[in-house]
Design a protein around this motif. Structure first.
Motif, PDB file in Angstrom:
ATOM      1  N   PHE A  94      70.214  24.071   3.121  1.00 10.21           N
ATOM      2  CA  PHE A  94      69.023  24.040   3.974  1.00 10.21           C
ATOM      3  C   PHE A  94      68.616  25.459   4.348  1.00 10.21           C
ATOM      4  CE2 PHE A  94      66.781  23.656   8.048  1.00 10.21           C
ATOM      5  CZ  PHE A  94      65.810  22.740   7.692  1.00 10.21           C
ATOM      6  N   ALA A  95      67.315  25.773   4.171  1.00  9.27           N
ATOM      7  CA  ALA A  95      66.851  27.145   4.395  1.00  9.27           C
ATOM      8  C   ALA A  95      65.364  27.155   4.690  1.00  9.27           C
ATOM      9  CB  ALA A  95      67.145  28.001   3.161  1.00  9.27           C
ATOM     10  N   THR A  96      64.878  28.307   5.109  1.00 10.38           N
ATOM     11  CA  THR A  96      63.441  28.531   5.260  1.00 10.38           C
ATOM     12  C   THR A  96      63.040  29.687   4.361  1.00 10.38           C
ATOM     13  OG1 THR A  96      63.806  30.017   7.152  1.00 10.38           O
ATOM     14  CG2 THR A  96      63.379  27.684   7.624  1.00 10.38           C
ATOM     15  N   PHE A  97      61.810  29.622   3.867  1.00  8.55           N
ATOM     16  CA  PHE A  97      61.319  30.655   2.953  1.00  8.55           C
ATOM     17  C   PHE A  97      59.810  30.756   3.112  1.00  8.55           C
ATOM     18  CE2 PHE A  97      59.765  31.946  -1.314  1.00  8.55           C
ATOM     19  CZ  PHE A  97      60.395  33.177  -1.413  1.00  8.55           C
ATOM     20  N   ASP A  98      59.336  31.950   3.422  1.00  8.28           N
ATOM     21  CA  ASP A  98      57.900  32.169   3.632  1.00  8.28           C
ATOM     22  C   ASP A  98      57.321  31.184   4.649  1.00  8.28           C
ATOM     23  OD1 ASP A  98      57.845  34.309   1.946  1.00  8.28           O
ATOM     24  OD2 ASP A  98      56.860  33.284   0.284  1.00  8.28           O
ATOM     25  N   GLY A  99      58.096  30.885   5.681  1.00  8.19           N
ATOM     26  CA  GLY A  99      57.617  30.011   6.748  1.00  8.19           C
ATOM     27  C   GLY A  99      57.750  28.528   6.476  1.00  8.19           C
ATOM     28  N   LEU A 100      58.292  28.166   5.309  1.00  6.07           N
ATOM     29  CA  LEU A 100      58.443  26.755   4.952  1.00  6.07           C
ATOM     30  C   LEU A 100      59.904  26.335   5.070  1.00  6.07           C
ATOM     31  CD1 LEU A 100      56.218  26.586   1.733  1.00  6.07           C
ATOM     32  CD2 LEU A 100      55.587  25.831   4.037  1.00  6.07           C
ATOM     33  N   SER A 101      60.128  25.074   5.445  1.00  2.94           N
ATOM     34  CA  SER A 101      61.478  24.515   5.438  1.00  2.94           C
ATOM     35  C   SER A 101      61.745  23.883   4.081  1.00  2.94           C
ATOM     36  CB  SER A 101      61.626  23.450   6.534  1.00  2.94           C
ATOM     37  OG  SER A 101      61.507  24.033   7.810  1.00  2.94           O
ATOM     38  N   GLY A 102      62.981  23.997   3.656  1.00  2.00           N
ATOM     39  CA  GLY A 102      63.325  23.420   2.355  1.00  2.00           C
ATOM     40  C   GLY A 102      64.773  23.686   2.018  1.00  2.00           C
ATOM     41  N   TYR A 103      65.035  23.915   0.743  1.00  2.00           N
ATOM     42  CA  TYR A 103      66.414  24.050   0.289  1.00  2.00           C
ATOM     43  C   TYR A 103      66.521  25.119  -0.797  1.00  2.00           C
ATOM     44  CZ  TYR A 103      66.897  19.535   2.581  1.00  2.00           C
ATOM     45  OH  TYR A 103      66.880  18.522   3.501  1.00  2.00           O
ATOM     46  N   TYR A 104      67.645  25.835  -0.766  1.00  2.00           N
ATOM     47  CA  TYR A 104      68.042  26.652  -1.907  1.00  2.00           C
ATOM     48  C   TYR A 104      68.834  25.740  -2.839  1.00  2.00           C
ATOM     49  CZ  TYR A 104      66.938  30.830   0.882  1.00  2.00           C
ATOM     50  OH  TYR A 104      66.320  31.792   1.643  1.00  2.00           O
ATOM     51  N   ILE A 105      68.520  25.817  -4.121  1.00  2.82           N
ATOM     52  CA  ILE A 105      69.150  24.945  -5.110  1.00  2.82           C
ATOM     53  C   ILE A 105      70.315  25.673  -5.772  1.00  2.82           C
ATOM     54  CG2 ILE A 105      68.775  23.556  -7.169  1.00  2.82           C
ATOM     55  CD1 ILE A 105      67.270  22.622  -4.666  1.00  2.82           C
ATOM     56  N   TYR A 106      71.528  25.231  -5.470  1.00  5.83           N
ATOM     57  CA  TYR A 106      72.738  25.800  -6.073  1.00  5.83           C
ATOM     58  C   TYR A 106      73.168  24.886  -7.225  1.00  5.83           C
ATOM     59  CZ  TYR A 106      73.417  29.341  -2.482  1.00  5.83           C
ATOM     60  OH  TYR A 106      73.264  30.427  -1.672  1.00  5.83           O
ATOM     61  N   THR A 107      73.067  25.410  -8.427  1.00  6.31           N
ATOM     62  CA  THR A 107      73.340  24.604  -9.617  1.00  6.31           C
ATOM     63  C   THR A 107      74.454  25.224 -10.438  1.00  6.31           C
ATOM     64  OG1 THR A 107      70.981  24.038  -9.689  1.00  6.31           O
ATOM     65  CG2 THR A 107      72.293  23.518 -11.636  1.00  6.31           C
ATOM     66  N   PRO A 108      75.440  24.430 -10.882  1.00  5.28           N
ATOM     67  CA  PRO A 108      76.473  24.979 -11.764  1.00  5.28           C
ATOM     68  C   PRO A 108      75.854  25.407 -13.097  1.00  5.28           C
ATOM     69  CG  PRO A 108      77.153  22.862 -10.842  1.00  5.28           C
ATOM     70  CD  PRO A 108      75.690  23.016 -10.553  1.00  5.28           C
TER      71      PRO A 108
END
Length: 249
Positions: A94-108
């Motif tokens: 869970f993260a924020t980026f450029d004022g938006l809430s969302g997610y960083y996608i951690y992929t193997p």
């Protein structure tokens, strides 16, 4: 009875108490200011190191692993590798980026010989957490990945950070062991660090890469000035009352 109407003996007691507690408070304020100065020096050195490292050419993943295993600091070292993303086992931070809430996608990223490294591919908006809602991100061909190496934290930063919701695949701190466990793969198949992928040349493509925070906040100088300023103010107040006492007022 106030300090103004007290006897000379009581006035002296008031003064000694004020000096005693004032000296302790002054020592605390000076210590806090000194600590902030030390933090300022540390932060400036850290920022200089980050700036120098991020300007370097990316090294091969195998060379990065050798550095890590030899005990070298690999934080923010540019690295490059290639492999296939295992989209079925992506993890969501869970993260924020450029004022938006969302997610960083951690992929193997499947390297070779059943070896994996978790790649922070970047940010997707909150409504696109489900990979099925963004099929264009589920690339199936081999990917060239370039980014910055990041160490896995040993524990969450503090009590204010929420606990990870493992069942719902929502992470609030980067618990690598938990991420690996959710994949169902053996832990020894994963490299012991993350890669934060760089921003794609096409900046409209999801996930939005290049989310590593490089310009870390550095407010230690302001904090140091505040603590030392309070110390000087307290010193002035104590000096004022000491002068008044000696004058007998």
């Amino acid at each position: 009875m106030t300090a103004e109407t007290a006897s000379p003996t009581n006035k002296k007691k008031w003064l000694l108490l004020a000096l005693f507690f004032g000296t302790i408070t002054l020592a605390v304020l000076v210590s806090l200011g000194t600590w902030q100065v030390k933090r300022l020096i540390w932060k400036e050195e850290l920022l200089a190191t980050i700036e120098a490292r991020t300007a370097d050419e990316p090294i091969a993943l195998a060379d990065l692993l050798k550095r890590f295993e030899s005990g070298d600091d690999i934080e923010y070292v540019p690295v490059k590798t290639q492999g296939y993303f295992d989209h079925d086992n992506e993890q969501h931070f869970f993260a924020t980026f450029d004022g938006l809430s969302g997610y960083y996608i951690y992929t193997p990223l499947n390297l070779e010989k059943d070896r994996y490294v978790f790649v922070n591919r970047g940010f997707v908006p909150y409504a696109l957490k489900d990979a099925k809602a963004r099929p264009e991100t589920l690339v199936s061909f081999a990917q060239d990945v370039t980014g910055l190496a990041r160490k896995a934290p040993e524990k969450k930063a503090g009590w204010v950070v929420p606990e990870n919701d493992i069942e719902k695949n929502v992470f609030h701190w980067k618990d690598m062991d938990a991420m690996i466990a959710r994949t169902g793969k053996p832990a020894d198949q994963f490299l012991p660090f993350f890669i934060d992928q760089n921003r794609n040349s096409n900046r409209s493509l999801l996930p939005f890469g290049g989310v590593t925070m490089i310009n870390l906040p550095n407010n230690h100088l302001q904090y140091a000035i505040t603590w030392f300023g309070l110390a000087l103010t307290l010193l002035g107040v104590l000096g004022y009352y000491l002068i008044r006492y000696r004058r007998g007022s």
